[in-house]
Design an enzyme around this catalytic site. Structure first.
Site, mmCIF file in Angstrom:
data_model
loop_
_atom_site.group_PDB
_atom_site.id
_atom_site.type_symbol
_atom_site.label_atom_id
_atom_site.label_comp_id
_atom_site.label_asym_id
_atom_site.label_seq_id
_atom_site.Cartn_x
_atom_site.Cartn_y
_atom_site.Cartn_z
ATOM 1 N N ASP A 19 -8.273 -80.153 0.055
ATOM 2 C CA ASP A 19 -8.132 -79.909 1.486
ATOM 3 C C ASP A 19 -6.869 -80.646 1.914
ATOM 4 O O ASP A 19 -6.891 -81.856 2.120
ATOM 5 C CB ASP A 19 -9.354 -80.437 2.238
ATOM 6 N N GLU A 79 -7.517 -75.124 0.237
ATOM 7 C CA GLU A 79 -7.731 -74.497 1.538
ATOM 8 C C GLU A 79 -6.377 -74.075 2.088
ATOM 9 O O GLU A 79 -5.433 -74.863 2.114
ATOM 10 C CB GLU A 79 -8.404 -75.463 2.508
ATOM 11 N N ASP A 152 -12.882 -85.280 4.837
ATOM 12 C CA ASP A 152 -11.824 -84.562 4.115
ATOM 13 C C ASP A 152 -12.211 -84.340 2.653
ATOM 14 O O ASP A 152 -11.852 -83.331 2.051
ATOM 15 C CB ASP A 152 -10.498 -85.322 4.203
#
Length: 192
Positions: A19, A79, A152
Site C-alpha cells: 500500500d 494498490e 497501512d
C-alpha cells in the site's frame, strides 16, 4: 499459529502486497500452501520524518528491496492510486508507487495492480467497505490481534489477500450481499 483459508489451486508461493504512500508505505506478506493462505508478516516503511522527497523515495525503494530479500516473495501486488483533486499529493503518491514497483521489477517479480475498490470487494465482498471493516475481516481470516499492525500494513495485507483470491478464482462476483453473514454464507471457504 496463523489461520488457514482454503483456496482452489494447490500451490506454494508467497505474495507481497504493498500500500504505497508518500509518508507511510505498508507491506504485507501471505503464504499460499496446499490450498491454504496464512500470514507471513506485515509492517510499514515510515518516511514521514524525512523532508526531502527524493530521500523518501530512496528509503521506500531500499525498504521494499529489503522485504523482498528477507522473505523471497514469488509475486508482487500493489494498490493503484485513486484519483484525487490535489495534483501534488497524487504526484507524490505516484512516485512512491513507482519506486515500490521498480524494486519488485529489480528483483524480477511479476507485478499486478488493484484498485482500492477491487481490493475491498475481494476481501470483504463489499467495494465500499471501510478500512476498519477490511482490517476486521483480515483479523478473522489471518488471526492477528487488533493492535498488531498499523492500518497501512493491514491495507497492504488486503492487497496480498486480494491478489491470492484473484489468482485462485476466488474473487467475489457482483452478487448482492446484505452484510457479513451473507458474505460468509456465500464464501464459506473464507470463514474459519
Amino acid at each position: 499459529m496463523p489461520s488457514l483459508i482454503h483456496l482452489q489451486e494447490m500451490t506454494d508461493k508467497i505474495i507481497l502486497g504493498v500500500d504505497p504512500g508518500s509518508n507511510i508505505t505498508g507491506y504485507g506478506l501471505v503464504h499460499i500452501r496446499d490450498k491454504s493462505l496464512s500470514l507471513v508478516t506485515a509492517g510499514i516503511l515510515n518516511v514521514s520524518a524525512e523532508e526531502d522527497q527524493f530521500t523518501k523515495l530512496q528509503i521506500i525503494f531500499n525498504g521494499v528491496l529489503k522485504v523482498i530479500d528477507e522473505h523471497h516473495p514469488d509475486e508482487f501486488a500493489i494498490e493503484e492510486p485513486f484519483y484525487g483533486k490535489n495534483v501534488q499529493s497524487m504526484l507524490k503518491l505516484g512516485r512512491a508507487q513507482g519506486v515500490a514497483i521498480a524494486a519488485a521489477l529489480y528483483r524480477n517479480l511479476p507485478v499486478t495492480g488493484y484498485s482500492p475498490r477491487k481490493i475491498k470487494q475481494s476481501v470483504t465482498g463489499k467495494g465500499g467497505a471501510s478500512k476498519e471493516q477490511v482490517a476486521v475481516m483480515l483479523q478473522t481470516l489471518l488471526h492477528f490481534g487488533k493492535e498488531q499492525f498499523y492500518v497501512d500494513a493491514t491495507d497492504a495485507l488486503a492487497v496480498a489477500v486480494c491478489h491470492s483470491f484473484q489468482k485462485n478464482g476466488k474473487a467475489t462476483s457482483g452478487t448482492k450481499l446484505t452484510g457479513w453473514k451473507s458474505y460468509l454464507q456465500q464464501n464459506p471457504e473464507r470463514a474459519l
